[in-house]
Structures are given as C-alpha cells and as structure tokens.
Design an enzyme around this catalytic site. Sequence first.
Site, short mmCIF file in Angstrom:
data_model
loop_
_atom_site.label_atom_id
_atom_site.label_comp_id
_atom_site.label_asym_id
_atom_site.label_seq_id
_atom_site.Cartn_x
_atom_site.Cartn_y
_atom_site.Cartn_z
NE ARG A 95 -4.66 -3.69 5.68
CZ ARG A 95 -4.95 -2.86 6.67
NH1 ARG A 95 -6.14 -2.26 6.71
NH2 ARG A 95 -4.08 -2.63 7.64
NE ARG A 137 -2.79 -0.36 3.49
CZ ARG A 137 -3.40 0.20 4.52
NH1 ARG A 137 -4.41 1.02 4.34
NH2 ARG A 137 -3.01 -0.07 5.75
CG ASN A 168 -2.76 -5.69 2.71
OD1 ASN A 168 -3.48 -6.35 3.43
ND2 ASN A 168 -1.80 -4.91 3.18
CG ASN A 173 -1.27 -7.12 -4.38
OD1 ASN A 173 -0.33 -6.97 -5.16
ND2 ASN A 173 -1.35 -6.47 -3.24
NE ARG A 183 -0.30 -2.59 13.09
CZ ARG A 183 -0.32 -2.68 11.77
NH1 ARG A 183 -1.48 -2.92 11.15
NH2 ARG A 183 0.79 -2.56 11.06
CG HIS A 216 -5.52 -7.12 7.62
ND1 HIS A 216 -5.23 -6.63 8.87
CD2 HIS A 216 -4.51 -6.71 6.81
CE1 HIS A 216 -4.08 -5.95 8.82
NE2 HIS A 216 -3.63 -5.98 7.58
#
Length: 350
Positions: free
Chosen positions: A106, A100, A144, A113, A175, A199
């Site tokens: 994403r 990214r 991603n 991708n 996180r 995600h």
Amino acid sequence: MEFEPLTECRFIEKVKERDKVGVWGFGNVSRDVVLTLVTEGLGKEIIFYGRPKEGYPNRAGAWIEDLKANTVRRPRMMGTNKIEDMAGLDVIFIGVGVPRKKGQSRRDLLQMNARVIGETSLEIRRLYEGCSATDIPLLIYMGNPVTVMTWVGYKTTGFPKKNVMGQAGNLDSRRICHAISQELGLSGTDMRGIVFGEHGDSMVASPRYFSVGGVPLDVLARAEGMDPKRIEDVIENAKKGGTHFVNETGQSASAGPARAACDMLRCMIRGEPEVQPVIAIIEKEYGLLKKDDGLDSMSFGVPAKIGPEGVEKIYEIPVEDISEQMERSASIIKEDTKIASELLKEKFGI
C-alpha cells in the site's frame, strides 16, 4: 369532551439523517458501494460521479441507467460526469486512487495517490466553499494507503476533523473475525472486533479486543483449550488478507471494502450512531503525536462513535498491552504523513 389547549407547540425530536449520498470515482469499489446502497435501501438520493474518459464521456451515467433498468425498488439516482452535480450532498464516499497490483505494498502508492486524492479533495473544497458548518458533507476516504490518504483529504479540504474519516477498520476486523471463526468452527456472525493504527503491515490487532457472542476472544480460546499462540498466528495471517487477495486475483478487492464502507454510511444516512473501528484524525488522543514530530495532526485507526455528525467521539480505551505496537504503527504513519505533507506543499501550496 373538553381538552385543555396546549400552551406551547410540542415536537417529537426527529433523528437527523444524511440521505443525500455521493459516490466519487468510477472504480470497482465505488460501483459496489452504489450497488450495496441501492440493494439495502440506504439513502433517498444517490449521485454517482465518474470523471470523463476519452471515448467514454459519461461512464457513471450509463452504469446508473443500467442499474435502474434492473432494480425494482430504488432511490433517486443519477450518474454524472459533471463535478457541480456533487454539490449539496450530505455524505460523500471517495473511491478514487490507483489500486494495488501484485507485488505492490500500500505504501508503494503513497506519492501517486496523494496527488490524485489531493486533486479530488481540492475539487470538493471548491464545491463547498462558503457553506455553513451544517452544510459541509461528511467524507469517507478509501484510497491506499488509506490511513495517510484520509489525512491528505483532511488537510486539503480544510473540513472539520469530525467530517473526515477513512474506511479500513471494518474490513480488517471482519477479515480477522472470519479467520478466527473458521479456526473455532463457528459462523462468525456474532463476532466483533476492533483494530488500531495503519491499514497495512503495522496494523495492531489483539485477541483482547475481539469477542464472540459477547464473550472475550481470549476467554473463549482458553475455554476451548486453544494455544494463545495459535490465535495470534491466525490474526497475523488474516491481517494480510488484502495482500493475499491481490496475489491471487491480480487486483484489489472491491466487494468486501464496499460492504465495510456501507456499514459506516448506514450510521450516517439513518442517523443511528455506532462504535466502529475508524480511521480518524487525531491530535492528543493516545499520546501518539510528540512535540518533535513536526505535525499538528495525523490519522490513525481507533474505535469511534460515528453517526450523522461524523466522528462524534474517539474512545481512548486501555491499550497498555499493545502500546509498543501502536507506537510502531504511529511512527510509520507519521513518516508517510511527512512525505505526503511535502507533496501537498509542493503541488498544491498547502
């Protein structure tokens, strides 16, 4: 002293290990994965593959030689530009894909991708065609949007679903744990959590599925006199950790994702199963796939037992309080999966 002879041979059951590890792709995360594996003593053999680039025929080879020169204790290591060197491995981390950039989500990387990861997965499929089930490696994807890319890898390789998984849950939950521990004035080393779904923006995270020192987070927050809304706000902000990193640095994170991936790899390499948040291939689990979806499978972040057999079990825990959020996340993943499915049919005939 006389001993009665044994009537049968006795063995101590040996823990299955997957200690021949491959890292596919020369990106920042892949390099950090190799470094973490070496420094933590994970794996007896590491093969690092980087695709040749004009003017730089064997980047992975040069990188490994430099690492060897500066590492005292190390496993057998090889950097290569030959795909055939990636045969005969136990587990492969796949770190290919366009990262990214600032201003991108994403999902913006989906079609680009899907092609990259589809091509890589086809190469892996060709390498292991004709292998017995026990000789097929475990695959961990991290390109991603990784939730859908894990499904792309599953469909393209044709590997059993237990062999294919994606890494995001460890990274996301850590996180969140870090942000909450900062809010509580704690180190966070004894904090654990589980996230569900995509995600990305529709990731599902609830205080109910986090704990501190074995105490459920919502219970501890009440004991601290914290407003539940404040905890929810902290979680929502932490969910955007990857986007914040990209906006602050102009590139995707690598150290954190690599550390999270190696936590998964450790369970497989050492044969020590753990329950972790994993992007797994699901079919009937949680009732998220409907008859009219037109899909026979999808990928989704779930709590799962992972170990030397791959995704050994998916846990379906009570989710009544977050069921609407999970359905929303699933609908986004299914929408992207259909786009990826069309691309696989068009480009690869899958």
